[in-house]
Scaffold this active site. Structure first.
Site, PDB file in Angstrom:
ATOM      1  N   TYR A 135     -20.309  15.977 -30.094  1.00 21.80           N
ATOM      2  CA  TYR A 135     -19.702  15.992 -28.765  1.00 21.80           C
ATOM      3  C   TYR A 135     -19.467  14.678 -28.359  1.00 21.80           C
ATOM      4  CZ  TYR A 135     -20.144  20.683 -29.795  1.00 21.80           C
ATOM      5  OH  TYR A 135     -20.039  22.471 -30.724  1.00 21.80           O
ATOM      6  N   TYR A 188     -27.639  25.514 -26.992  1.00 22.38           N
ATOM      7  CA  TYR A 188     -26.928  25.287 -28.299  1.00 22.38           C
ATOM      8  C   TYR A 188     -28.097  23.771 -29.162  1.00 22.38           C
ATOM      9  CZ  TYR A 188     -23.229  27.852 -25.527  1.00 22.38           C
ATOM     10  OH  TYR A 188     -22.783  28.643 -25.488  1.00 22.38           O
ATOM     11  N   GLY A 240     -24.162  31.292 -21.070  1.00 20.92           N
ATOM     12  CA  GLY A 240     -25.505  31.696 -22.748  1.00 20.92           C
ATOM     13  C   GLY A 240     -25.995  29.820 -21.561  1.00 20.92           C
ATOM     14  N   ARG A 283     -25.802  17.758 -31.051  1.00 24.21           N
ATOM     15  CA  ARG A 283     -24.813  17.580 -29.687  1.00 24.21           C
ATOM     16  C   ARG A 283     -24.360  16.348 -29.813  1.00 24.21           C
ATOM     17  NH1 ARG A 283     -24.909  18.641 -25.053  1.00 24.21           N
ATOM     18  NH2 ARG A 283     -22.548  19.903 -24.417  1.00 24.21           N
ATOM     19  N   GLY A 342     -19.348  30.151 -19.228  1.00 25.04           N
ATOM     20  CA  GLY A 342     -19.077  28.722 -19.138  1.00 25.04           C
ATOM     21  C   GLY A 342     -19.309  27.786 -17.769  1.00 25.04           C
ATOM     22  N   CYS A 357     -29.479   9.884 -43.230  1.00 24.95           N
ATOM     23  CA  CYS A 357     -28.575   8.261 -43.344  1.00 24.95           C
ATOM     24  C   CYS A 357     -26.982   8.712 -42.843  1.00 24.95           C
ATOM     25  CB  CYS A 357     -29.096   8.943 -44.945  1.00 24.95           C
ATOM     26  SG  CYS A 357     -30.681   9.008 -45.640  1.00 24.95           S
ATOM     27  N   GLU A 358     -27.085   9.030 -41.910  1.00 25.18           N
ATOM     28  CA  GLU A 358     -24.759   8.176 -41.086  1.00 25.18           C
ATOM     29  C   GLU A 358     -25.824   7.736 -39.717  1.00 25.18           C
ATOM     30  OE1 GLU A 358     -23.603  11.977 -41.026  1.00 25.18           O
ATOM     31  OE2 GLU A 358     -23.736  13.013 -42.718  1.00 25.18           O
ATOM     32  N   GLU A 388     -20.526  36.381 -18.788  1.00 25.69           N
ATOM     33  CA  GLU A 388     -21.755  35.590 -20.054  1.00 25.69           C
ATOM     34  C   GLU A 388     -22.025  33.879 -20.436  1.00 25.69           C
ATOM     35  OE1 GLU A 388     -18.133  36.313 -23.048  1.00 25.69           O
ATOM     36  OE2 GLU A 388     -18.161  38.340 -22.850  1.00 25.69           O
TER      37      GLU A 388
HETATM   38  N1  LLP Z   1     -18.295  34.183 -24.105  1.00 24.13           N
HETATM   39  C1  LLP Z   1     -17.903  33.469 -24.840  1.00 24.13           C
HETATM   40  C2  LLP Z   1     -16.573  34.015 -26.006  1.00 24.13           C
HETATM   41  C3  LLP Z   1     -18.056  32.204 -25.577  1.00 24.13           C
HETATM   42  O1  LLP Z   1     -17.510  31.903 -26.132  1.00 24.13           O
HETATM   43  C4  LLP Z   1     -19.039  31.458 -24.968  1.00 24.13           C
HETATM   44  C5  LLP Z   1     -19.458  30.403 -25.277  1.00 24.13           C
HETATM   45  C6  LLP Z   1     -19.714  31.607 -23.250  1.00 24.13           C
HETATM   46  C7  LLP Z   1     -19.621  33.045 -23.402  1.00 24.13           C
HETATM   47  C8  LLP Z   1     -21.400  31.034 -22.865  1.00 24.13           C
HETATM   48  O2  LLP Z   1     -20.505  29.716 -22.834  1.00 24.13           O
HETATM   49  P1  LLP Z   1     -21.385  29.173 -21.678  1.00 24.13           P
HETATM   50  O3  LLP Z   1     -21.711  29.571 -21.033  1.00 24.13           O
HETATM   51  O4  LLP Z   1     -22.568  29.122 -23.237  1.00 24.13           O
HETATM   52  O5  LLP Z   1     -21.541  27.938 -21.435  1.00 24.13           O
HETATM   53  N2  LLP Z   1     -22.010  24.078 -28.683  1.00 24.13           N
HETATM   54  C9  LLP Z   1     -20.697  23.588 -28.025  1.00 24.13           C
HETATM   55  C10 LLP Z   1     -20.911  25.166 -27.253  1.00 24.13           C
HETATM   56  C11 LLP Z   1     -19.962  26.027 -27.724  1.00 24.13           C
HETATM   57  C12 LLP Z   1     -19.620  27.073 -26.655  1.00 24.13           C
HETATM   58  C13 LLP Z   1     -19.194  27.717 -27.836  1.00 24.13           C
HETATM   59  N3  LLP Z   1     -18.664  29.633 -26.855  1.00 24.13           N
HETATM   60  C14 LLP Z   1     -21.538  22.775 -27.276  1.00 24.13           C
HETATM   61  O6  LLP Z   1     -22.742  22.560 -27.589  1.00 24.13           O
HETATM   62  O7  LLP Z   1     -21.379  22.339 -26.095  1.00 24.13           O
END
Ligand code: LLP
Length: 421
Positions: free
Chosen positions: A318, A375, A277, A314, A239, A346-347, A275
């Site tokens: 969002y 993402y 990402g 994105r 996160g 087309c949107e 975790e």
């Molecule tokens: N762990 C869990 C259980 C999660 O659900 C997520 C992200 C992460 C780790 C990794 O989070 P990060 O470090 O990447 O923030 N598609 C959206 C983001 C969705 C995130 C979902 N869960 C976007 O493009 O902003």
């Protein structure tokens, strides 16, 4: 810091000019930098140095096998949310004992496959899931290591679609009922309760919500230990946010996030899992597109690109901001011009940015969307029968296509017209 810089007037990924990649693979394409991925992984390693830990890359942010291989070879674990992601991690060479399985809706089939294939831990999110996992493990004669994901009821102060830690969100078990559910877990056969899991949301730009959630996890750890559970692992989720708008945002650094972890749960003697990402993959990637037309509208100019919402969803999903930069470095002091940057879908929702100040651009010019490594490709679709765009990986002065653009033939062949039609 990332490795996308102007050199000799051209935006480069490490030592490769993006114009060279465009000439070889055509636009649009995603381009990732190995050095940036590696650097970001090491930032977390440094942040948690001295604590027993495992950095489990959130595969959902970028699941290309080459990306997973790079991180896996550095020693990363993986956080997966489907058996498909699990199979990707395994195909990239990551052993099961480094893979954690998260997600609110794992099926029995997925549980079975992961248990048979080898898994570090299931992050269990509900009582029905707990009971099903116990049954599946017993039926296989195996033991499932589990952490229960608790919902700490903390406001992550991020976009509502990616906040997960409030009681109204679908994620985790209410922390208020945790002791009762841990007692049930301990009594069920086929389960080994190893720890606690929490993840409060994504793109957090403030450390306070992490701190609040981790303090609750620390309290719960003490309570559960007093109840007789051997809590030895804490999965603190992902996160941490990234600076999408470089000119005016500076989210906290991994090292500061590491300090929060130390302060809140560092004295519990637990192995720490995180975790991340986005912070690893986000700024390690750009999306490169060409200008198809510059169109004069009523009081505005549209920059119509060959990339669209199906390639990078994105902004339309969002309202997210991505910095957009010309691949050819603008002359110093050049006047900026406001463009509505759009794709061909087309949107009206297929809009990347409105009135975005950019140097004057013309048909055929290349632009790069920054911070597109997380993402981006993973959320792409073939809407409007636009083929998924290629992914390219750069390492120093060379590059490889790590996912090729499918041909229209391949796309059309996936459909079948039944005999009665
Ligand atoms: N762990 C869990 C259980 C999660 O659900 C997520 C992200 C992460 C780790 C990794 O989070 P990060 O470090 O990447 O923030 N598609 C959206 C983001 C969705 C995130 C979902 N869960 C976007 O493009 O902003």
């Amino acid at each position: 810091m990332d490795h996308f810089l102007y050199r000799n007037g051209i935006l480069h990924a490490e030592d490769v000019a993006l114009t060279d990649i465009a000439a070889r693979v055509g636009t649009p394409f995603y381009c990732y930098s190995t050095a940036t991925l590696t650097r970001h992984y090491h930032l977390f390693q440094e942040a948690l140095a001295g604590l027993p830990h495992m950095i489990c890359f959130a595969v959902k942010s970028n699941s290309n096998l080459a990306v997973l291989r790079i991180l896996g070879d550095l020693g990363a674990g993986m956080d997966v949310v489907s058996i498909g992601e699990y199979l990707r991690a395994r195909a990239a060479g990551v052993p099961g004992e480094r893979i954690v399985f998260s997600g609110v809706g794992k099926t029995r089939q997925e549980m079975r496959a992961a248990l048979q294939g080898g898994i570090r831990q299931f992050n269990v999110e509900s009582e029905p899931e707990l009971r099903a996992l116990s049954e599946v493990a017993v039926s296989l004669g195996l033991t499932a290591p589990i952490a229960l994901r608790v919902n700490p009821d903390v406001d992550a102060k991020t976009h509502e679609k990616i906040a997960t830690g409030k009681s109204e969100n679908k994620f985790g078990i209410p922390i208020s009922r945790a002791r009762e559910i841990y007692a049930e877990a301990a009594a069920l056969p086929g389960l080994d309760v190893v720890g606690i899991d929490v993840h409060i949301g994504s793109q957090l730009t403030d450390l306070a919500p992490f701190e609040a959630a981790y303090l609750k996890v620390a309290d719960l750890t003490r309570q559960l230990r007093a109840d007789g559970h051997d809590i030895r692992r804490l999965d603190l989720g992902g996160g941490l946010g990234i600076p999408y708008e470089r000119s005016n945002t500076a989210p906290p650094l991994p090292i500061e996030y590491g300090d929060v972890i130390r302060r809140t749960v560092g004295d519990l003697g637990c192995e720490i899992e995180i975790e991340p990402g986005r912070l690893i993959s986000g700024n390690a990637g750009v999306l490169v597109a060409s200008v198809i037309w510059v169109k004069q509208g009523e009081g505005r100019d549209f920059l119509i690109l060959d990339a669209a919402m199906n390639d990078l969803v994105r902004p339309s999903m969002y309202g997210a901001w991505h910095d957009i930069v010309p691949v050819a470095e603008p002359a110093p002091g050049v006047d900026q011009h406001p463009y509505d940057v759009v794709g061909p879908v087309c949107e009206t929702g297929d809009t990347f940015a409105r009135a975005r100040p950019l140097p004057p651009l013309a048909e055929g010019d290349l632009v790069a969307f920054r911070s597109a490594g997380a993402y981006g490709a993973v959320m792409a679709s073939e809407y409007n029968t636009r083929p998924l765009i290629p992914e390219v990986l750069v390492h120093q002065d060379h590059f490889a296509v790590i996912r090729a653009r499918p041909s229209f033939d391949e796309i059309l062949k996936r459909d079948t017209i039944p005999y009665w039609v």
